[in-house]
Design a protein around this motif. Structure first.
Motif, PDB file in Angstrom:
ATOM      1  N   MET A  27       0.864  -1.177   0.000  1.00  0.00           N
ATOM      2  CA  MET A  27       0.000   0.000   0.000  1.00  0.00           C
ATOM      3  C   MET A  27       0.901   1.228   0.000  1.00  0.00           C
ATOM      4  O   MET A  27       1.661   1.443   0.946  1.00  0.00           O
ATOM      5  CB  MET A  27      -0.904   0.013   1.241  1.00  0.00           C
ATOM      6  N   PRO A  28       0.820   2.052  -1.061  1.00  0.00           N
ATOM      7  CA  PRO A  28       1.644   3.263  -1.073  1.00  0.00           C
ATOM      8  C   PRO A  28       1.088   4.298  -0.104  1.00  0.00           C
ATOM      9  O   PRO A  28      -0.110   4.323   0.181  1.00  0.00           O
ATOM     10  CB  PRO A  28       1.538   3.743  -2.520  1.00  0.00           C
ATOM     11  N   PHE A  29       1.964   5.147   0.416  1.00  0.00           N
ATOM     12  CA  PHE A  29       1.512   6.259   1.244  1.00  0.00           C
ATOM     13  C   PHE A  29       0.949   7.318   0.306  1.00  0.00           C
ATOM     14  O   PHE A  29       1.597   7.722  -0.652  1.00  0.00           O
ATOM     15  CB  PHE A  29       2.670   6.825   2.062  1.00  0.00           C
ATOM     16  N   ALA A  30      -0.274   7.743   0.564  1.00  0.00           N
ATOM     17  CA  ALA A  30      -0.945   8.731  -0.290  1.00  0.00           C
ATOM     18  C   ALA A  30      -1.972   9.489   0.543  1.00  0.00           C
ATOM     19  O   ALA A  30      -2.329   9.065   1.646  1.00  0.00           O
ATOM     20  CB  ALA A  30      -1.640   8.029  -1.463  1.00  0.00           C
ATOM     21  N   ASP A  31      -2.474  10.594   0.002  1.00  0.00           N
ATOM     22  CA  ASP A  31      -3.492  11.375   0.706  1.00  0.00           C
ATOM     23  C   ASP A  31      -4.724  10.535   1.034  1.00  0.00           C
ATOM     24  O   ASP A  31      -5.371  10.749   2.054  1.00  0.00           O
ATOM     25  CB  ASP A  31      -3.911  12.590  -0.124  1.00  0.00           C
ATOM     26  N   SER A  32      -5.041   9.550   0.189  1.00  0.00           N
ATOM     27  CA  SER A  32      -6.242   8.741   0.393  1.00  0.00           C
ATOM     28  C   SER A  32      -6.149   7.820   1.615  1.00  0.00           C
ATOM     29  O   SER A  32      -7.164   7.315   2.085  1.00  0.00           O
ATOM     30  CB  SER A  32      -6.539   7.907  -0.854  1.00  0.00           C
ATOM     31  N   VAL A  33      -4.959   7.601   2.146  1.00  0.00           N
ATOM     32  CA  VAL A  33      -4.786   6.750   3.334  1.00  0.00           C
ATOM     33  C   VAL A  33      -4.210   7.525   4.514  1.00  0.00           C
ATOM     34  O   VAL A  33      -3.811   6.940   5.517  1.00  0.00           O
ATOM     35  CB  VAL A  33      -3.923   5.498   3.030  1.00  0.00           C
ATOM     36  N   LEU A  34      -4.212   8.835   4.400  1.00  0.00           N
ATOM     37  CA  LEU A  34      -3.648   9.702   5.432  1.00  0.00           C
ATOM     38  C   LEU A  34      -4.594   9.832   6.613  1.00  0.00           C
ATOM     39  O   LEU A  34      -5.801  10.008   6.455  1.00  0.00           O
ATOM     40  CB  LEU A  34      -3.386  11.090   4.833  1.00  0.00           C
ATOM     41  N   GLY A  35      -4.041   9.713   7.811  1.00  0.00           N
ATOM     42  CA  GLY A  35      -4.778   9.977   9.045  1.00  0.00           C
ATOM     43  C   GLY A  35      -4.318  11.315   9.572  1.00  0.00           C
ATOM     44  O   GLY A  35      -4.448  12.336   8.902  1.00  0.00           O
ATOM     45  N   ARG A  36      -3.688  11.302  10.743  1.00  0.00           N
ATOM     46  CA  ARG A  36      -3.096  12.547  11.227  1.00  0.00           C
ATOM     47  C   ARG A  36      -1.906  12.877  10.332  1.00  0.00           C
ATOM     48  O   ARG A  36      -1.360  11.980   9.668  1.00  0.00           O
ATOM     49  CB  ARG A  36      -2.716  12.421  12.701  1.00  0.00           C
ATOM     50  N   PRO A  37      -1.499  14.129  10.260  1.00  0.00           N
ATOM     51  CA  PRO A  37      -0.434  14.511   9.326  1.00  0.00           C
ATOM     52  C   PRO A  37       0.812  13.626   9.438  1.00  0.00           C
ATOM     53  O   PRO A  37       1.351  13.420  10.525  1.00  0.00           O
ATOM     54  CB  PRO A  37      -0.120  15.963   9.724  1.00  0.00           C
ATOM     55  N   GLY A  38       1.196  13.064   8.300  1.00  0.00           N
ATOM     56  CA  GLY A  38       2.403  12.252   8.228  1.00  0.00           C
ATOM     57  C   GLY A  38       2.240  10.792   8.593  1.00  0.00           C
ATOM     58  O   GLY A  38       3.203  10.038   8.553  1.00  0.00           O
ATOM     59  N   PHE A  39       1.009  10.368   8.941  1.00  0.00           N
ATOM     60  CA  PHE A  39       0.798   8.987   9.378  1.00  0.00           C
ATOM     61  C   PHE A  39      -0.404   8.361   8.666  1.00  0.00           C
ATOM     62  O   PHE A  39      -1.351   9.045   8.291  1.00  0.00           O
ATOM     63  CB  PHE A  39       0.565   8.932  10.891  1.00  0.00           C
ATOM     64  N   LEU A  40      -0.357   7.043   8.533  1.00  0.00           N
ATOM     65  CA  LEU A  40      -1.461   6.288   7.954  1.00  0.00           C
ATOM     66  C   LEU A  40      -2.687   6.320   8.861  1.00  0.00           C
ATOM     67  O   LEU A  40      -2.558   6.321  10.089  1.00  0.00           O
ATOM     68  CB  LEU A  40      -1.064   4.820   7.760  1.00  0.00           C
ATOM     69  N   HIS A  41      -3.851   6.278   8.249  1.00  0.00           N
ATOM     70  CA  HIS A  41      -5.110   6.170   8.986  1.00  0.00           C
ATOM     71  C   HIS A  41      -5.255   4.721   9.463  1.00  0.00           C
ATOM     72  O   HIS A  41      -4.938   3.775   8.732  1.00  0.00           O
ATOM     73  CB  HIS A  41      -6.274   6.549   8.083  1.00  0.00           C
ATOM     74  N   GLY A  42      -5.731   4.534  10.687  1.00  0.00           N
ATOM     75  CA  GLY A  42      -5.906   3.192  11.237  1.00  0.00           C
ATOM     76  C   GLY A  42      -6.849   2.338  10.415  1.00  0.00           C
ATOM     77  O   GLY A  42      -6.658   1.126  10.289  1.00  0.00           O
ATOM     78  N   GLY A  43      -7.876   2.947   9.827  1.00  0.00           N
ATOM     79  CA  GLY A  43      -8.810   2.197   8.987  1.00  0.00           C
ATOM     80  C   GLY A  43      -8.148   1.665   7.725  1.00  0.00           C
ATOM     81  O   GLY A  43      -8.468   0.566   7.264  1.00  0.00           O
TER      82      GLY A  43
END
Length: 128
Positions: A27-43
């Motif tokens: 899974m690439p890091f992208a705005d669509s998986v962003l949670g808090r700034p700079g980190f992945l969303h838990g979902g």
């Protein structure tokens, strides 16, 4: 290779195989998986782990069309997923005639340092 479910496209997942032929998702890091700034969303992490588990189970069953229904999914978050690609794989720990148990692990730099793990249980609706 096993087909990915439609939700995988929303997460931007791609699939390869390790040297044993076991599916590995990225899974690439992208705005669509962003949670808090700079980190992945838990979902997004939980979705990645669920797809890794079902992909491992379908791989073990040798089919995309196996009737697998999720019963329980428990995710343990171990560290924050940061701005980097995240990999995940599943391991079938029990494959019975009606029930399967699959563990999944997500990591970024080092598989020995997972960012999250999941334990999943599946009901199998297979022809007798």
């Amino acid at each position: 290779m096993i087909a990915l479910p439609p939700y995988a496209a929303l997460l931007g997942l791609t699939m390869t195989a390790d040297d044993r032929g076991v599916p590995v998702l990225t899974m690439p890091f992208a705005d669509s998986v962003l949670g808090r700034p700079g980190f992945l969303h838990g979902g997004a992490i939980a979705g990645l782990l669920e797809i890794a588990a079902i992909t491992a189970l379908r791989h073990a069953l040798g089919t995309d069309d196996a009737g697998v229904i999720p019963l329980t999914i428990t995710v343990d978050y171990r560290r924050g997923g940061r701005d980097a690609p995240t990999l995940a794989t599943g391991i079938v720990t029990r494959l019975g005639t009606r029930i399967a148990h699959v563990d999944a692990t997500a990591w970024q730099d080092d598989p020995a340092r997972p960012i999250a793990t999941a334990r999943t249980n599946w009901r199998l609706d297979r022809p007798s």
